[in-house]
Design a protein around this motif. Structure first.
Motif, mmCIF file in Angstrom:
data_model
loop_
_atom_site.group_PDB
_atom_site.id
_atom_site.type_symbol
_atom_site.label_atom_id
_atom_site.label_comp_id
_atom_site.label_asym_id
_atom_site.label_seq_id
_atom_site.Cartn_x
_atom_site.Cartn_y
_atom_site.Cartn_z
ATOM 1 N N ILE A 276 -1.337 2.826 -1.301
ATOM 2 C CA ILE A 276 0.056 2.849 -1.794
ATOM 3 C C ILE A 276 0.094 2.554 -3.298
ATOM 4 C CG2 ILE A 276 1.107 2.165 0.414
ATOM 5 C CD1 ILE A 276 1.194 -0.713 -0.571
ATOM 6 N N GLY A 277 1.218 2.897 -3.910
ATOM 7 C CA GLY A 277 1.438 2.566 -5.329
ATOM 8 C C GLY A 277 0.713 3.524 -6.260
ATOM 9 N N ASP A 278 0.437 3.038 -7.466
ATOM 10 C CA ASP A 278 -0.147 3.875 -8.528
ATOM 11 C C ASP A 278 -1.467 4.529 -8.129
ATOM 12 O OD1 ASP A 278 1.840 2.809 -10.162
ATOM 13 O OD2 ASP A 278 0.483 2.454 -11.844
ATOM 14 N N CYS A 279 -2.223 3.895 -7.195
ATOM 15 C CA CYS A 279 -3.566 4.408 -6.886
ATOM 16 C C CYS A 279 -3.549 5.486 -5.805
ATOM 17 C CB CYS A 279 -4.508 3.270 -6.498
ATOM 18 S SG CYS A 279 -4.144 2.560 -4.887
ATOM 19 N N ALA A 280 -2.393 5.749 -5.193
ATOM 20 C CA ALA A 280 -2.326 6.709 -4.090
ATOM 21 C C ALA A 280 -2.033 8.111 -4.614
ATOM 22 C CB ALA A 280 -1.237 6.291 -3.105
ATOM 23 N N GLU A 281 -2.702 9.088 -4.039
ATOM 24 C CA GLU A 281 -2.479 10.489 -4.439
ATOM 25 C C GLU A 281 -2.108 11.301 -3.198
ATOM 26 O OE1 GLU A 281 -5.898 12.398 -6.206
ATOM 27 O OE2 GLU A 281 -4.822 14.285 -6.470
ATOM 28 N N GLN A 282 -0.934 11.885 -3.216
ATOM 29 C CA GLN A 282 -0.505 12.724 -2.093
ATOM 30 C C GLN A 282 -1.367 13.983 -2.033
ATOM 31 O OE1 GLN A 282 2.013 12.660 0.299
ATOM 32 N NE2 GLN A 282 2.444 10.508 -0.195
ATOM 33 N N HIS A 283 -1.805 14.370 -0.814
ATOM 34 C CA HIS A 283 -2.523 15.644 -0.658
ATOM 35 C C HIS A 283 -1.673 16.787 -1.200
ATOM 36 C CE1 HIS A 283 -5.968 14.493 1.755
ATOM 37 N NE2 HIS A 283 -5.191 13.714 2.483
#
Ligand SMILES: Cc1cc2nc3c(=O)[nH]c(=O)nc-3n(C[C@H](O)[C@H](O)[C@H](O)COP(=O)(O)OP(=O)(O)OC[C@H]3O[C@@H](n4cnc5c(N)ncnc54)[C@H](O)[C@@H]3O)c2cc1C
Length: 447
Positions: A276-283
């Motif tokens: 979650i947050g800044d480190c998450a990248e949506q597929h």
């Protein structure tokens, strides 16, 4: 009892913990290498500027964590071993989890510039950056000039911070106008003027070549790539964007792109591991949003969402309509919906700028259907709830202009400038829009 381990005590990790506690009795541990307690990263600048003490950036008192049975651990996580549901700290100690939430935020970009790790060179992200800044840019005696590399929201904040201590600043911006990958021409030009009129030495269209060191391993100057000019300085601030802080996950088997890859439920490719947050990248990017969004409120929303899923109420992450706000020295900025730097094929634009050159509105709409797409406000604050409703109801640009009185916070401003704005729009579009009076009923019923 199920053990939820959260790596990162920023807004996203802490929101997840709070909501898991609200909804369950699970054991919760939050780990961070940065600080003992959660603090508001967006307020860091005000600590340096003397408006508040660091303790005042901490929204919760130390007793809050104990009372809510949220364990805090100050450690750096160096490894995740998913086969055995364990994480390992840099001191070799291990901790097992049933579910793991990765909420490790961002780190400032460094592009391999010679000298980028010298003393006196820093990003402006972590609390440790603030401490370095206090050391190397305490005042204009220890720091006779600072150079900032990279023009974005953090770069301009750092310029303002240094300026508040009367430290001369040279600001290197690669683009030929400030933040013009995001801002349209008029707004970008307004911010160029704001920076220059504040006394900051703004250099547009230039890149950093290298940072030179003195005999003690400290920065002494920088060299500009395009011109070869050498600028003597005591501090270099690297603010050329941020990227997900996920290097420690490389060998973990967790799927990584620029960030930790997640689906709409914020699940990674591995069972019981979320990001979650800044480190998450949506597929797949959500609507027109970017796959990684390094903003405060989306971190909070992701924290709330993942907490629901972990507490057996599986829900999708739905961030709603895009909005953002910031401050460019003295000019407040808000954006609702989409106003891209470049006009798209299906779009038409309306731009109004006040004669003083530091207030404007820029409205984007579909040129065929006239549906409102977005607005930029500079130097004027408008109501988020108004534009959220407009976007939900798919209202037209004409409706927005007729109801500007409902959108604004400042009746005086609109008494003075609404007629001018509407007249300009009518004139350019051959329309006959009439301003409607403020609809108090609707504002109160929405509040
Ligand atoms: C100066 C500045 C101003 C900003 N202003 C705004 C603004 O006005 N509006 C806005 O929307 N956004 C703003 N942002 C962005 C916003 O602060 C971030 O989007 C938000 O803080 C991200 O929250 P997060 O919880 O995802 O991560 P973070 O806040 O980065 O927290 C992650 C934590 O995890 C820790 N961590 C990382 N890796 C490890 C590890 N391996 N082991 C242990 N701990 C680890 C980090 O040290 C950090 O403490 C600003 C950012 C900065 C730097």
């Amino acid at each position: 009892m199920e053990h939820i381990v959260i790596i990162g005590n920023g807004i996203s990790g802490v929101t997840a913990a709070r909501h898991i506690r609200k909804n369950s009795d699970k054991k919760i541990t939050i780990i961070s290498a940065e600080t003992d307690y959660f603090f508001s990263r967006t307020a860091l600048m005000y600590v340096y500027m003397g408006h508040m003490k660091f303790e005042h950036t901490q929204p919760y008192e130390p007793w809050f964590w104990k009372k809510n049975r949220i364990n805090l651990k100050k450690r750096f996580v160096s490894k995740v071993t998913s086969n055995s549901n364990e994480i390992e700290f840099s001191n070799g100690e291990k901790l097992s989890y049933d579910k793991l939430i990765i909420a490790t935020g961002s780190k400032p970009n460094k592009f391999g510039w010679p000298g980028q790790d010298l003393d006196g060179v820093m990003g402006m992200y972590h609390k440790q950056d603030l401490e370095k800044l206090e050391k190397y840019a305490h005042n204009n005696t220890v720091c006779k000039r600072a150079v900032i590399v990279g023009g974005g929201l953090i770069g301009i904040e750092l310029a303002e911070m240094l300026h508040s201590r009367h430290i001369p600043v040279t600001f290197l911006v690669r683009e030929d106008s400030f933040w013009n990958g995001v801002l349209p021409k008029g707004e970008s030009a307004m911010i160029n003027r704001e920076i220059i009129s504040s006394g900051i030495d703004l250099r547009l269209g230039v890149n950093l070549k290298e940072i030179k060191e003195d005999k003690n391993g400290k920065v002494k100057s920088i060299v500009i790539l395009e011109t070869g000019e050498e600028i003597t300085c005591d501090v270099v601030g690297l603010t050329a964007g941020v990227s997900p802080n996920i290097d420690f996950l490389r060998a973990s088997g967790i799927e990584i792109g620029r960030g930790v890859k997640v689906n709409r439920f914020l699940e990674t490719n591995l069972k019981d591991i979320y990001a979650i947050g800044d480190c998450a990248e949506q597929h797949e990017a959500i609507d027109q949003r970017r796959p990684i969004e390094a903003v405060w409120y989306t971190g909070r929303m992701m924290g709330e969402t993942v907490a629901q899923t972990i507490c057996k109420n599986k829900i999708e992450y739905k961030p709603g309509h895009w909005f953002n706000s910031a401050k460019f020295i003295d000019i407040e900025y808000q954006t609702y919906g989409w106003v891209w730097a470049q006009t798209k094929e299906n779009e038409a634009r309306f731009y109004w700028e006040h004669a003083d050159g530091n207030k404007c509105i820029h409205i984007n709409y579909d040129k065929t259907t006239r549906e409102f797409i977005g607005i930029n406000n500079f130097g004027i604050r408008m109501r988020h709830e108004f534009f959220d409703r407009i976007l939900n109801e798919k209202q037209s640009v004409d409706y927005v202009l007729e109801h500007l009185a409902d959108a604004n916070f400042d009746p005086e401003f609109y008494k003075l400038y609404e007629p001018e704005i509407i007249a300009k729009f009518n004139n350019e579009n051959n329309t006959n829009i009439q301003l409607k009076k403020k609809s108090w009923k609707r504002i109160f019923s929405k509040a």
